[in-house]
Motif scaffolding. Structure first.
Motif, PDB file in Angstrom:
ATOM      1  N   TRP A 116       0.815  -1.205   0.000  1.00 19.49           N
ATOM      2  CA  TRP A 116       0.000   0.000   0.000  1.00 19.49           C
ATOM      3  C   TRP A 116       0.852   1.260   0.000  1.00 19.49           C
ATOM      4  O   TRP A 116       0.370   2.323  -0.359  1.00 19.49           O
ATOM      5  N   ASN A 164      -4.217   5.297   0.348  1.00 16.98           N
ATOM      6  CA  ASN A 164      -4.896   6.591   0.414  1.00 16.98           C
ATOM      7  C   ASN A 164      -6.016   6.581   1.451  1.00 16.98           C
ATOM      8  O   ASN A 164      -6.223   7.570   2.154  1.00 16.98           O
ATOM      9  N   VAL A 165      -6.737   5.476   1.560  1.00 12.95           N
ATOM     10  CA  VAL A 165      -7.808   5.363   2.559  1.00 12.95           C
ATOM     11  C   VAL A 165      -7.228   5.424   3.970  1.00 12.95           C
ATOM     12  O   VAL A 165      -7.779   6.100   4.847  1.00 12.95           O
ATOM     13  N   SER A 225      -1.398   2.868  -3.468  1.00 14.96           N
ATOM     14  CA  SER A 225      -2.630   2.171  -3.847  1.00 14.96           C
ATOM     15  C   SER A 225      -3.808   2.881  -3.185  1.00 14.96           C
ATOM     16  O   SER A 225      -3.635   3.740  -2.315  1.00 14.96           O
ATOM     17  N   TRP A 226      -5.006   2.489  -3.576  1.00 13.71           N
ATOM     18  CA  TRP A 226      -6.178   3.125  -2.994  1.00 13.71           C
ATOM     19  C   TRP A 226      -6.292   2.812  -1.505  1.00 13.71           C
ATOM     20  O   TRP A 226      -6.766   3.627  -0.725  1.00 13.71           O
ATOM     21  N   GLN A 227      -5.817   1.636  -1.092  1.00 11.22           N
ATOM     22  CA  GLN A 227      -5.871   1.287   0.329  1.00 11.22           C
ATOM     23  C   GLN A 227      -4.972   2.216   1.150  1.00 11.22           C
ATOM     24  O   GLN A 227      -5.330   2.630   2.248  1.00 11.22           O
TER      25      GLN A 227
END
Length: 81
Positions: A7, A31-32, A27-29
């Motif tokens: 990530w 960013n979350v 990755s989007w994870q």
């Protein structure tokens, strides 16, 4: 479709083009996790912030320290070695 199990990536250091230390989401994870970290700290500041007392400041600092440690553990675990 290739899944990325990482990530974050590490920054290279202060003397490189990639200035600084720490982690960068890839990755989007990632960013979350960054957004959740910010949200927890903003909500904690609002919740513990008013009125300012010694007790509320201590609780906020404890929450802040816990969120930093938790973020660092997640980022270290999800970063390419």
């Amino acid at each position: 479709m290739k899944k990325n199990k990482f990530w974050f990536r590490k920054r290279k250091g202060i003397l490189s083009k990639d200035l600084g230390y720490g982690w960068v989401p890839i990755s989007w994870q990632g960013n979350v996790i960054i957004l959740l970290f910010i949200l927890v700290n903003v909500v904690g500041n609002i919740y513990f912030g008013f009125p300012y007392t010694e007790n509320s400041i201590a609780k906020f600092l404890a929450m802040l320290g816990t969120s930093i440690i938790l973020f660092a553990i997640i980022a270290k675990y999800k970063t390419k070695k």
